[in-house]
Each structure stands twice: as structure tokens, then as C-alpha cells.
Design an enzyme around this catalytic site. Structure first.
Site, PDB file in Angstrom:
ATOM      1  N   SER A  86       0.814  -1.217   0.000  1.00 30.39           N
ATOM      2  CA  SER A  86       0.000   0.000   0.000  1.00 30.39           C
ATOM      3  C   SER A  86       0.847   1.266   0.000  1.00 30.39           C
ATOM      4  CB  SER A  86      -0.941   0.003   1.209  1.00 30.39           C
ATOM      5  OG  SER A  86      -0.200  -0.008   2.424  1.00 30.39           O
ATOM      6  N   ASP A  99       5.211  -2.751   3.989  1.00 36.07           N
ATOM      7  CA  ASP A  99       5.789  -3.946   3.376  1.00 36.07           C
ATOM      8  C   ASP A  99       7.118  -3.580   2.741  1.00 36.07           C
ATOM      9  OD1 ASP A  99       3.524  -5.712   3.867  1.00 36.07           O
ATOM     10  OD2 ASP A  99       2.465  -4.487   2.384  1.00 36.07           O
ATOM     11  N   ASP A 151       6.480  -5.727   7.688  1.00 38.64           N
ATOM     12  CA  ASP A 151       6.691  -7.075   7.140  1.00 38.64           C
ATOM     13  C   ASP A 151       7.899  -6.969   6.212  1.00 38.64           C
ATOM     14  OD1 ASP A 151       4.494  -7.925   8.493  1.00 38.64           O
ATOM     15  OD2 ASP A 151       3.255  -8.315   6.733  1.00 38.64           O
ATOM     16  N   LYS A 212     -10.951  -0.261  -0.011  1.00 35.54           N
ATOM     17  CA  LYS A 212     -10.264  -0.886   1.121  1.00 35.54           C
ATOM     18  C   LYS A 212     -10.946  -0.508   2.435  1.00 35.54           C
ATOM     19  CE  LYS A 212      -5.788  -0.944   1.340  1.00 35.54           C
ATOM     20  NZ  LYS A 212      -4.354  -0.597   1.293  1.00 35.54           N
ATOM     21  N   TYR A 221     -11.411  -7.890   5.068  1.00 34.19           N
ATOM     22  CA  TYR A 221     -10.130  -7.470   4.478  1.00 34.19           C
ATOM     23  C   TYR A 221      -9.036  -8.264   5.170  1.00 34.19           C
ATOM     24  CZ  TYR A 221      -6.392  -4.256   2.966  1.00 34.19           C
ATOM     25  OH  TYR A 221      -5.260  -3.713   2.409  1.00 34.19           O
TER      26      TYR A 221
END
Length: 259
Positions: A86, A99, A151, A212, A221
Site C-alpha cells: 500500500s 511492506d 513485514d 479498502k 479485508y
């Protein structure tokens, strides 16, 4: 309700009502805090810089222990972090996870990353809630740094020293990688392709933010729980944007649900 043709291009000029509806949508997004803040952007940049410095130092340490030549170890062999998900698509908000993909030269192995670099993170006072999952479908280290959930995935390319920004869309990057390595690279590759293939990135971002938010409000989600996740919604919205290239975000959302 309007008729639609799922596989036909919508090239008509937006109507006054569609423009007004989009303005109301933008106001709703702003009022509900669905945008990221400057403070959050600064924190994300600090986290990336901190991790980059840690990875370079770690790469030099591992390379030295393996007898890698000094010139190959400059800047940690060119080891780098690239952002995907994102944040890459610029549809994140202040509370979104980040991420990250670590792209390493060939002297750094996945086993090194999930052992010694995990130990490096564990010793860092800025890191909390560290969880290493090397056996996952896409191996990942999850942790919180400076209050930001991260992550971090890893792939080691068949290159002795990385120079410049790696073009992950170049298929040569995939040579010699095992399946987990390819999957680790795929998150960034998909985000890069979406940015290239969406005809209007601004309308894409607005529509995706709204969808989203809709999914999160309804508790649907989550890849982990068997629902669509962020990248799945992004791909679907990207397809709608390609089909209706001149549509406003409000119309894109209508078409998304209709199709």
C-alpha cells in the site's frame, strides 16, 4: 442504477453529478483519516533509512566472515530495501503496515537473513514484537520499529554486487531463484506493474482507498482469514480503471461492485 458493459471502455466525459459525487467522496476520505500524514511519512522514511543502515552493516559482517573481497562489500554489496504494498501504491494511511523487500547480493543467503539478521533486529532497542517465519509460503520477518508495523521479506539475486536501483520487472532478476525467492520478489513486481498499467493513477488511488475502507469496515479485508487482501483489491480496482479510463473515482467504485 445504470447499464454497463463489463468489457467495454468507458471513455465518456464525466457528468456534473459524477464530479460532485467524487468531491463528496474525497471529503469523506479526508474526514475519516484515510490519508497518510506528513508526520507518518517522516517516520516511515526514518524507519527505511535505519533498516538500510543496519542491513549494510550486517552484509559487510557476513561477507567478511565468508571471505568476500573488500571491493565486493562496498555499501554492503549494494544490498537495498524497496517498498511495496500500500505504501508503494500510495494508498496507505497513518496506521498502515509497511511492506519491505530486502534485495541482497549472492553471498547473502536466506538462512543468513532469518538467523543472524533476525538476531541483529532482536538486539535493536527500537524493535519490538519480533517474529521470524522462514517456513511461511512467503518467508517473512514481522516486527515493530519506532511504533511502525513492518513485514520484511528477503531475496538474494544471482549477482555478486548490486549497483543502482534494481529493475525487478526485468525477468533476468528471477534467474536462479527458488519459489520462495520468486514469491518474495513478486509483491514488488505486482506493485510496479500496477503503477505502469493503470491509465490514471490518481483516480485509481482514490477508488482503492475507498474500497479498502469499505472492506475493513465490514471485516472482510484479510488474506489470513480467507478474504481478499490489499493486493487483491488493488488488482481488481486496476482492472476497472483500465476498462473505464476516463471515469471519476465515484463511477469506478460503482463499476467495481457491479462487475
Amino acid at each position: 442504477q445504470t447499464n454497463y458493459y463489463p468489457y467495454a471502455y468507458h471513455n465518456s466525459t464525466p457528468t456534473a453529478d459524477e464530479i460532485k459525487a467524487t468531491e463528496e467522496l474525497l471529503e469523506y476520505i479526508d474526514q475519516n483519516g484515510l490519508y497518510h500524514t506528513e508526520e507518518a511519512a517522516t517516520r516511515r522514511a526514518r524507519v527505511v533509512n535505519r533498516l538500510s543502515a543496519m542491513l549494510r552493516a550486517w552484509a559487510v559482517s557476513i561477507g567478511t566472515a565468508k571471505g568476500v573481497q573488500d571491493e565486493q562489500l562496498l555499501d554492503g554489496g549494494g544490498i537495498q530495501i524497496q517498498i511495496y504494498g500500500s505504501t508503494k501504491l500510495e494508498v496507505h494511511n497513518y496506521s498502515s503496515d509497511m511492506d519491505l523487500l530486502c534485495i541482497a547480493p549472492d553471498f547473502l543467503a536466506k538462512s543468513d537473513f532469518f538467523s543472524s539478521f533476525c538476531d541483529t533486529l532482536s538486539a535493536c532497542p527500537d524493535v519490538d514484537n519480533l517474529l521470524s517465519i522462514p517456513e511461511a509460503y512467503t518467508p517473512v520477518i514481522k516486527f515493530v520499529m519506532m511504533g511502525l508495523s513492518i513485514d520484511l521479506v528477503f531475496t538474494s539475486l544471482q549477482i555478486s554486487r548490486l549497483t543502482g536501483t534494481i529493475d525487478v520487472l526485468d525477468l533476468r532478476c528471477l534467474r536462479g531463484l527458488d519459489e520462495p525467492g520468486v514469491r518474495s520478489l513478486n509483491g514488488l513486481r505486482v506493485a510496479e506493474w500496477i503503477c505502469k498499467l493503470v491509465p490514471n493513477i490518481k483516480t485509481f488511488r482514490v477508488a482503492l482507498r475507498a474500497i479498502k475502507h469499505w472492506a475493513k469496515q465490514r471485516g472482510i479485508y484479510s488474506n489470513v482469514l480467507g478474504f481478499l487482501g490489499g493486493i487483491n483489491y488493488a488488482i481488481l480496482v486496476a482492472m476497472i480503471c483500465q476498462q473505464y479510463q476516463n471515469a471519476t473515482p465515484f463511477v469506478l467504485i460503482q463499476k467495481f461492485f457491479a462487475i
